[in-house]
Design a protein around this motif. Sequence first.
Motif, PDB file in Angstrom:
ATOM      1  N   ILE A   1       0.845  -1.180   0.125  1.00 12.45           N
ATOM      2  CA  ILE A   1       0.089  -0.007   0.076  1.00 12.45           C
ATOM      3  C   ILE A   1       0.893   1.216  -0.103  1.00 12.45           C
ATOM      4  CG2 ILE A   1      -1.464   1.448   1.526  1.00 12.45           C
ATOM      5  CD1 ILE A   1      -3.396  -0.580   1.937  1.00 12.45           C
ATOM      6  N   LEU A   2       1.934   1.061   0.891  1.00 11.97           N
ATOM      7  CA  LEU A   2       2.714   2.329   0.818  1.00 11.97           C
ATOM      8  C   LEU A   2       3.624   2.754  -0.387  1.00 11.97           C
ATOM      9  CD1 LEU A   2       4.350   1.816   4.450  1.00 11.97           C
ATOM     10  CD2 LEU A   2       2.557   3.333   4.031  1.00 11.97           C
ATOM     11  N   GLY A   3       3.410   1.819  -1.340  1.00 10.15           N
ATOM     12  CA  GLY A   3       4.066   2.209  -2.727  1.00 10.15           C
ATOM     13  C   GLY A   3       3.019   3.159  -3.377  1.00 10.15           C
ATOM     14  N   ASP A   4       1.625   3.311  -3.105  1.00  6.40           N
ATOM     15  CA  ASP A   4       1.071   4.241  -3.717  1.00  6.40           C
ATOM     16  C   ASP A   4       1.084   5.491  -3.164  1.00  6.40           C
ATOM     17  OD1 ASP A   4      -1.830   4.645  -5.529  1.00  6.40           O
ATOM     18  OD2 ASP A   4      -1.944   5.438  -3.306  1.00  6.40           O
ATOM     19  N   GLU A   5       1.424   6.530  -3.813  1.00  5.56           N
ATOM     20  CA  GLU A   5       1.610   7.974  -3.189  1.00  5.56           C
ATOM     21  C   GLU A   5       0.784   8.382  -2.514  1.00  5.56           C
ATOM     22  OE1 GLU A   5       4.324  11.194  -2.290  1.00  5.56           O
ATOM     23  OE2 GLU A   5       4.582   9.118  -3.357  1.00  5.56           O
ATOM     24  N   THR A   6      -0.788   8.331  -2.948  1.00  9.15           N
ATOM     25  CA  THR A   6      -1.758   8.819  -2.268  1.00  9.15           C
ATOM     26  C   THR A   6      -2.015   7.973  -0.918  1.00  9.15           C
ATOM     27  OG1 THR A   6      -2.946   9.350  -4.305  1.00  9.15           O
ATOM     28  CG2 THR A   6      -4.245   9.379  -2.091  1.00  9.15           C
ATOM     29  N   ARG A   7      -1.700   6.817  -0.767  1.00  7.85           N
ATOM     30  CA  ARG A   7      -1.854   6.199   0.305  1.00  7.85           C
ATOM     31  C   ARG A   7      -0.710   6.390   1.311  1.00  7.85           C
ATOM     32  NH1 ARG A   7      -5.709   2.011   0.841  1.00  7.85           N
ATOM     33  NH2 ARG A   7      -4.989   2.252   2.942  1.00  7.85           N
ATOM     34  N   ARG A   8       0.427   6.541   0.660  1.00 10.70           N
ATOM     35  CA  ARG A   8       1.596   6.877   1.526  1.00 10.70           C
ATOM     36  C   ARG A   8       1.372   8.241   2.326  1.00 10.70           C
ATOM     37  NH1 ARG A   8       6.888   4.789   0.756  1.00 10.70           N
ATOM     38  NH2 ARG A   8       8.625   6.218   1.592  1.00 10.70           N
ATOM     39  N   LEU A   9       0.897   9.193   1.497  1.00 12.40           N
ATOM     40  CA  LEU A   9       0.591  10.519   2.242  1.00 12.40           C
ATOM     41  C   LEU A   9      -0.585  10.444   3.141  1.00 12.40           C
ATOM     42  CD1 LEU A   9       0.884  12.869  -1.001  1.00 12.40           C
ATOM     43  CD2 LEU A   9       2.374  12.734   0.966  1.00 12.40           C
ATOM     44  N   GLU A  10      -1.444   9.641   2.855  1.00 15.20           N
ATOM     45  CA  GLU A  10      -2.583   9.197   3.857  1.00 15.20           C
ATOM     46  C   GLU A  10      -1.865   8.772   5.158  1.00 15.20           C
ATOM     47  OE1 GLU A  10      -5.306   6.964   2.229  1.00 15.20           O
ATOM     48  OE2 GLU A  10      -6.389   8.734   1.075  1.00 15.20           O
ATOM     49  N   THR A  11      -1.216   7.659   5.113  1.00 20.92           N
ATOM     50  CA  THR A  11      -0.461   7.111   6.278  1.00 20.92           C
ATOM     51  C   THR A  11       0.321   8.157   7.128  1.00 20.92           C
ATOM     52  OG1 THR A  11      -0.591   4.965   5.060  1.00 20.92           O
ATOM     53  CG2 THR A  11       0.989   4.964   6.957  1.00 20.92           C
ATOM     54  N   THR A  12       1.233   8.795   6.309  1.00 20.88           N
ATOM     55  CA  THR A  12       2.073   9.736   6.915  1.00 20.88           C
ATOM     56  C   THR A  12       1.374  10.783   7.789  1.00 20.88           C
ATOM     57  OG1 THR A  12       3.748   9.503   5.154  1.00 20.88           O
ATOM     58  CG2 THR A  12       3.866  11.726   6.559  1.00 20.88           C
ATOM     59  N   ALA A  13       0.497  11.230   7.240  1.00 20.37           N
ATOM     60  CA  ALA A  13      -0.723  12.248   7.822  1.00 20.37           C
ATOM     61  C   ALA A  13      -1.189  11.543   9.271  1.00 20.37           C
ATOM     62  CB  ALA A  13      -1.737  12.579   7.265  1.00 20.37           C
ATOM     63  N   GLN A  14      -1.618  10.145   9.029  1.00 23.57           N
ATOM     64  CA  GLN A  14      -2.108   9.326  10.350  1.00 23.57           C
ATOM     65  C   GLN A  14      -0.925   9.324  11.413  1.00 23.57           C
ATOM     66  OE1 GLN A  14      -3.742   6.116   7.941  1.00 23.57           O
ATOM     67  NE2 GLN A  14      -4.971   6.042   9.913  1.00 23.57           N
ATOM     68  N   LEU A  15       0.263   8.941  10.866  1.00 23.00           N
ATOM     69  CA  LEU A  15       1.268   8.886  11.897  1.00 23.00           C
ATOM     70  C   LEU A  15       1.467  10.376  12.779  1.00 23.00           C
ATOM     71  CD1 LEU A  15       3.589   6.484  10.112  1.00 23.00           C
ATOM     72  CD2 LEU A  15       2.320   6.010  11.935  1.00 23.00           C
ATOM     73  N   ARG A  16       1.726  11.201  11.684  1.00 28.06           N
ATOM     74  CA  ARG A  16       1.885  12.708  12.552  1.00 28.06           C
ATOM     75  C   ARG A  16       0.751  13.173  13.361  1.00 28.06           C
ATOM     76  NH1 ARG A  16       5.995  14.964   9.944  1.00 28.06           N
ATOM     77  NH2 ARG A  16       6.186  14.925   7.922  1.00 28.06           N
ATOM     78  N   ALA A  17      -0.329  12.388  13.418  1.00 28.62           N
ATOM     79  CA  ALA A  17      -1.449  13.115  14.115  1.00 28.62           C
ATOM     80  C   ALA A  17      -1.756  12.247  15.388  1.00 28.62           C
ATOM     81  CB  ALA A  17      -2.827  12.938  13.373  1.00 28.62           C
ATOM     82  N   LEU A  18      -0.855  11.006  15.463  1.00 27.58           N
ATOM     83  CA  LEU A  18      -1.137  10.339  16.742  1.00 27.58           C
ATOM     84  C   LEU A  18      -0.792  11.105  17.972  1.00 27.58           C
ATOM     85  CD1 LEU A  18       0.499   6.841  15.388  1.00 27.58           C
ATOM     86  CD2 LEU A  18      -1.630   7.361  15.963  1.00 27.58           C
ATOM     87  N   PRO A  19       0.603  11.754  17.977  1.00 26.31           N
ATOM     88  CA  PRO A  19       0.704  12.358  19.460  1.00 26.31           C
ATOM     89  C   PRO A  19      -0.614  13.216  20.036  1.00 26.31           C
ATOM     90  CG  PRO A  19       2.553  12.672  17.974  1.00 26.31           C
ATOM     91  CD  PRO A  19       1.502  12.045  17.100  1.00 26.31           C
ATOM     92  N   GLY A  20      -1.448  13.560  19.063  1.00 31.58           N
ATOM     93  CA  GLY A  20      -2.322  14.426  19.682  1.00 31.58           C
ATOM     94  C   GLY A  20      -3.434  13.815  20.257  1.00 31.58           C
ATOM     95  N   GLU A  21      -3.481  12.559  20.593  1.00 25.81           N
ATOM     96  CA  GLU A  21      -4.185  11.516  21.263  1.00 25.81           C
ATOM     97  C   GLU A  21      -3.856  11.528  22.699  1.00 25.81           C
ATOM     98  OE1 GLU A  21      -4.380   7.846  19.747  1.00 25.81           O
ATOM     99  OE2 GLU A  21      -4.986   8.464  17.306  1.00 25.81           O
ATOM    100  N   PHE A  22      -2.560  11.900  23.052  1.00 27.20           N
ATOM    101  CA  PHE A  22      -2.242  11.793  24.605  1.00 27.20           C
ATOM    102  C   PHE A  22      -1.371  12.955  24.894  1.00 27.20           C
ATOM    103  CE2 PHE A  22      -0.421   8.586  21.438  1.00 27.20           C
ATOM    104  CZ  PHE A  22       1.127   8.964  21.710  1.00 27.20           C
ATOM    105  N   THR A  23      -0.645  13.794  24.397  1.00 26.48           N
ATOM    106  CA  THR A  23       0.023  14.904  24.646  1.00 26.48           C
ATOM    107  C   THR A  23       0.254  16.032  23.663  1.00 26.48           C
ATOM    108  OG1 THR A  23       2.197  15.199  25.378  1.00 26.48           O
ATOM    109  CG2 THR A  23       2.111  13.859  23.733  1.00 26.48           C
ATOM    110  N   ASP A  24       0.659  17.057  24.260  1.00 27.24           N
ATOM    111  CA  ASP A  24       0.984  18.301  23.376  1.00 27.24           C
ATOM    112  C   ASP A  24       2.474  18.411  23.391  1.00 27.24           C
ATOM    113  OD1 ASP A  24      -1.592  19.042  22.721  1.00 27.24           O
ATOM    114  OD2 ASP A  24      -1.659  20.231  24.723  1.00 27.24           O
TER     115      ASP A  24
END
Length: 419
Positions: A299-322
């Motif tokens: 899936i990560l070979g697809d540029e769109t899905r890769r960007l989506e996954t990257t965005a998800q990973l970046r957003a993870l800290p917001g679940e528990f800390t600033d």
Amino acid sequence: MKFVHAADLHVDSPLRGLEHYEGAPVERVRLATRAALANLVRVCVDEEASFLIVSGDLFDGDWNDFNTALFAAAQMRILRNQGIRVFVIRGNHDSRDEMSYRVPWPDNLHMLDCRAPETIVLEDLGVAIHGMSFPRRELTENLVPRYPKPIKGLVNVGLLHTNATGSLDHDSYAPCSVNELAAKGYDYWGLGHIHKREILHEGPYVVYPGNTQGRHVRETGDKGCMVATVADGEVSALRFRSTDVLRWRRETLTLLPEDGVDELIDAARVRLKAVADEADGRLVAVRLEVKGRCRAHRILGDETRRLETTAQLRALPGEFTDDLWVEKIKLETDHPLDRDQLRKGRDVLGDLLRSIDAVRADEKALTELGGHVRKLANKVALELKDEGGLDFTAPDQLARWLRQAEDELLNRLTTEPRP
């Protein structure tokens, strides 16, 4: 009696290699070196230090904003009000020739001479401080032979900005050897220039405190200063105190062949939560590196899905800390199938992979491939107009394209279900 040893503050130096994106703590990052200086001053006051020594690179070079100087001077005035003296040498970044402005320092700060080693005797403390500032950035002379002999009956402290370890990560300015420093007869050598904290020698102490604030991901871990205790005419103890407000970490996730994107996100969440729990009120900048043969690679070979996954990973800290920031994400996964095993196969797929390897290893074949790619690029020039700077003959670029083509072929020619 105590004194504090710091170096390489690089006040208002821009922290390098940062990826700015929505939600990035830009202001906290920008002010990190100033906050580290304020913390250093607080350590001096809390420890009731008699003096502070700074072994070069208080600044990172000429500043665009004179407020840099005003801020640093204000911090030194706090120390003056507490009766704490400050002794500073210039390093390669803030050498006399690098700095064009005069700083309104208070009278408790003494900038040591750049023409020859200078000695300051603190009779009330029984201490002699020896040091020499850099007159210019490119100083390749060994300065140690020019330093004076120790003064008998006093605790002799030397300040030197030097590459004493031969570190390849730093320029070889004012090079010398540890044995040479130890043989000088001083009780303490306060070194600067190398940003990694290290006690090079004991009896006498030869010490790099490291920098007060890590500036990029290669400067991981806690940063700060050293607190030295003097008793009975000798440096009897040495202790580290942290000053950093932003701490850099590298975190590597290694996925298993059966792991897909959901498993990647779950693993990252667990790892980042653990890092956040250790933050201790500091901002932590994490470079997340994802490796391993895994289903997610398809899936990560697809540029769109890769960007989506990257965005998800970046957003993870917001679940528990600033206080946690995913500074950069490096997705370096591989196809879940064992390429080496497939290459050994006596089938079409094995033949195909071996053929790709042969092209990759053949300089002439790569050059010919580059010519074919260039012809195709000319046909789709309008589509590539935003990809300026592509070198269609560069071996590294061609090798990357071959790898991507190999991935796509494996995806299309194998029957493993997509995640």
